[in-house]
Motif scaffolding. Sequence first.
Motif, PDB file in Angstrom:
ATOM      1  N   TYR A 194      52.927  32.473   5.734  1.00 54.46           N
ATOM      2  CA  TYR A 194      52.140  31.592   6.950  1.00 54.46           C
ATOM      3  C   TYR A 194      51.051  32.342   7.497  1.00 54.46           C
ATOM      4  CZ  TYR A 194      56.838  29.144   6.571  1.00 54.46           C
ATOM      5  OH  TYR A 194      57.702  28.576   5.845  1.00 54.46           O
ATOM      6  N   THR A 195      49.723  31.892   7.069  1.00 61.89           N
ATOM      7  CA  THR A 195      48.818  32.535   7.580  1.00 61.89           C
ATOM      8  C   THR A 195      48.434  32.304   9.063  1.00 61.89           C
ATOM      9  OG1 THR A 195      47.089  31.006   6.860  1.00 61.89           O
ATOM     10  CG2 THR A 195      47.877  32.769   5.323  1.00 61.89           C
ATOM     11  N   MET A 196      47.532  32.567   9.846  1.00 63.62           N
ATOM     12  CA  MET A 196      47.028  32.066  10.902  1.00 63.62           C
ATOM     13  C   MET A 196      46.765  30.772  10.917  1.00 63.62           C
ATOM     14  SD  MET A 196      48.014  34.469  13.172  1.00 63.62           S
ATOM     15  CE  MET A 196      47.306  33.380  14.559  1.00 63.62           C
ATOM     16  N   HIS A 197      46.049  30.362  10.009  1.00 64.56           N
ATOM     17  CA  HIS A 197      45.826  28.829   9.696  1.00 64.56           C
ATOM     18  C   HIS A 197      47.057  28.006   9.968  1.00 64.56           C
ATOM     19  CE1 HIS A 197      44.077  25.133   8.205  1.00 64.56           C
ATOM     20  NE2 HIS A 197      45.167  25.041   7.438  1.00 64.56           N
ATOM     21  N   GLU A 198      48.161  28.239   9.527  1.00 65.75           N
ATOM     22  CA  GLU A 198      49.321  27.540   9.581  1.00 65.75           C
ATOM     23  C   GLU A 198      49.972  27.802  11.199  1.00 65.75           C
ATOM     24  OE1 GLU A 198      48.431  27.578   5.490  1.00 65.75           O
ATOM     25  OE2 GLU A 198      49.354  29.566   6.574  1.00 65.75           O
ATOM     26  N   ILE A 199      49.727  28.769  11.525  1.00 62.87           N
ATOM     27  CA  ILE A 199      50.249  29.082  12.809  1.00 62.87           C
ATOM     28  C   ILE A 199      49.477  28.074  14.025  1.00 62.87           C
ATOM     29  CG2 ILE A 199      50.522  30.508  14.837  1.00 62.87           C
ATOM     30  CD1 ILE A 199      51.305  32.649  12.738  1.00 62.87           C
ATOM     31  N   ARG A 201      47.587  25.347  13.116  1.00 66.88           N
ATOM     32  CA  ARG A 201      47.776  23.964  12.766  1.00 66.88           C
ATOM     33  C   ARG A 201      49.144  23.627  13.123  1.00 66.88           C
ATOM     34  NH1 ARG A 201      45.201  21.460   7.352  1.00 66.88           N
ATOM     35  NH2 ARG A 201      45.502  19.219   7.958  1.00 66.88           N
ATOM     36  N   LEU A 202      49.971  23.921  12.844  1.00 66.81           N
ATOM     37  CA  LEU A 202      51.386  23.630  12.867  1.00 66.81           C
ATOM     38  C   LEU A 202      52.035  24.188  14.191  1.00 66.81           C
ATOM     39  CD1 LEU A 202      52.779  24.344   9.321  1.00 66.81           C
ATOM     40  CD2 LEU A 202      51.684  22.199  10.037  1.00 66.81           C
ATOM     41  N   GLY A 203      51.791  25.147  14.704  1.00 67.05           N
ATOM     42  CA  GLY A 203      52.347  25.639  15.766  1.00 67.05           C
ATOM     43  C   GLY A 203      53.493  26.591  15.497  1.00 67.05           C
ATOM     44  N   MET A 204      53.770  27.790  16.356  1.00 63.81           N
ATOM     45  CA  MET A 204      54.697  28.926  15.959  1.00 63.81           C
ATOM     46  C   MET A 204      56.187  28.105  15.852  1.00 63.81           C
ATOM     47  SD  MET A 204      55.457  31.781  15.087  1.00 63.81           S
ATOM     48  CE  MET A 204      53.913  32.861  15.547  1.00 63.81           C
ATOM     49  N   THR A 205      56.449  27.122  16.720  1.00 62.50           N
ATOM     50  CA  THR A 205      57.579  26.518  16.449  1.00 62.50           C
ATOM     51  C   THR A 205      58.072  26.048  15.112  1.00 62.50           C
ATOM     52  OG1 THR A 205      57.884  26.039  18.678  1.00 62.50           O
ATOM     53  CG2 THR A 205      59.481  24.768  17.383  1.00 62.50           C
ATOM     54  N   ALA A 206      57.027  25.273  14.403  1.00 57.57           N
ATOM     55  CA  ALA A 206      57.303  24.569  13.279  1.00 57.57           C
ATOM     56  C   ALA A 206      57.366  25.742  12.281  1.00 57.57           C
ATOM     57  CB  ALA A 206      56.103  23.593  13.049  1.00 57.57           C
ATOM     58  N   VAL A 207      56.427  26.697  12.234  1.00 60.63           N
ATOM     59  CA  VAL A 207      56.383  27.999  11.320  1.00 60.63           C
ATOM     60  C   VAL A 207      57.823  28.554  11.326  1.00 60.63           C
ATOM     61  CG1 VAL A 207      55.211  30.206  11.004  1.00 60.63           C
ATOM     62  CG2 VAL A 207      54.163  28.183  11.237  1.00 60.63           C
ATOM     63  N   VAL A 208      58.236  28.839  12.376  1.00 63.91           N
ATOM     64  CA  VAL A 208      59.574  29.662  12.224  1.00 63.91           C
ATOM     65  C   VAL A 208      60.750  28.873  11.822  1.00 63.91           C
ATOM     66  CG1 VAL A 208      61.239  30.913  13.816  1.00 63.91           C
ATOM     67  CG2 VAL A 208      58.527  31.346  14.327  1.00 63.91           C
ATOM     68  N   GLY A 246      42.005  37.496  16.218  1.00 65.79           N
ATOM     69  CA  GLY A 246      42.305  36.298  16.097  1.00 65.79           C
ATOM     70  C   GLY A 246      43.985  36.155  15.627  1.00 65.79           C
ATOM     71  N   GLY A 247      44.961  37.157  16.392  1.00 64.35           N
ATOM     72  CA  GLY A 247      46.253  37.206  15.857  1.00 64.35           C
ATOM     73  C   GLY A 247      47.128  36.348  16.674  1.00 64.35           C
ATOM     74  N   ILE A 248      48.414  36.572  16.535  1.00 62.91           N
ATOM     75  CA  ILE A 248      49.397  35.449  17.106  1.00 62.91           C
ATOM     76  C   ILE A 248      49.602  36.266  18.762  1.00 62.91           C
ATOM     77  CG2 ILE A 248      51.875  35.571  17.263  1.00 62.91           C
ATOM     78  CD1 ILE A 248      52.177  36.376  14.280  1.00 62.91           C
TER      79      ILE A 248
END
Length: 301
Positions: A194-199, A201-208, A246-248
């Motif tokens: 999960y790159t920063m693009h996914e975070i 675009r989707l949000g951290m909730t969806a990623v985790v 450009g991080g979390i």
Amino acid sequence: MNKLDIAIIGVPMDLGQARRGVDMGPSAIRYAGVVERLEAIGHEVTDEGDIQVRVTKSSDMTQTNLKNLNEVRIGNTKLADKVHEVVTNGKFPLVLGGDHSIAIGTLAGISDRYKNLGVIWYDAHADLNTDETSPSGNIHGMPLAVSLGLGHDELVNIRGFAPKVKPENIVIIGARSIDPGERELIKERGIKVYTMHEIDRLGMTAVVEDAISYLKSREVDGVHLSLDLDGLDPLYTPGVGTPVPGGITYRESHLAMEMLEESGLITSAEFVEVNPILDERNKTADVAVALMGSLFGERLL
């Protein structure tokens, strides 16, 4: 929340990369109050002290293109044996770095205690370089590859077996600096990233949520969290050796830790790359301890 018997292990290792000072990371994290924070949550905490790391005056590259290979191997072997002892005694190992090369020893110490270990790699970097692909020779950019059984034999075979983890059991979160050789390996081995693009675009909730669901579908019987403080944006963690803009965010990271705690999947953890020399009033160590609080069940209400 389950009350845990946590064993803290410090690893003052700064030989896996070129910038000195990260060897003081364990002391900075202790100074930031990690023991008191975890005890206040209700856990039993034992500080096992630091692994002794042999100091060199300059980077040794006489027999290989890997910097300080022998010293990194020796330090990680000691760490692997200590982590294995802790896990065998039924304790939760919490390893404090030190540069990210120490993940070689952590994973070597825990992986034979599980039949199907999962790994969450929370990091700006993939750390999937080998001696053949690394542009720098810094071993802190190689621990995940080593744990997959790829790289120098002296690192791959710590504790006498390899690989330590399966590629399909790895989840990388927060990547935004990936070298060409690492990119090829990710695609070849099918590693979940999960790159920063996914975070974004989707949000951290969806990623985790997706990461947790993915690891559960793999039927893992334990999950190791390896958290590099450079996974966060340097705005929040200035005291790291290889910052990537450009991080979390700080809040996204707390959310991720809270969700991982709620999942009940995490069975070991390490927090690495805190460099007090580069830091601002111990800010990065304070962030590390705050995130540990969320990971181990700290709640506002």
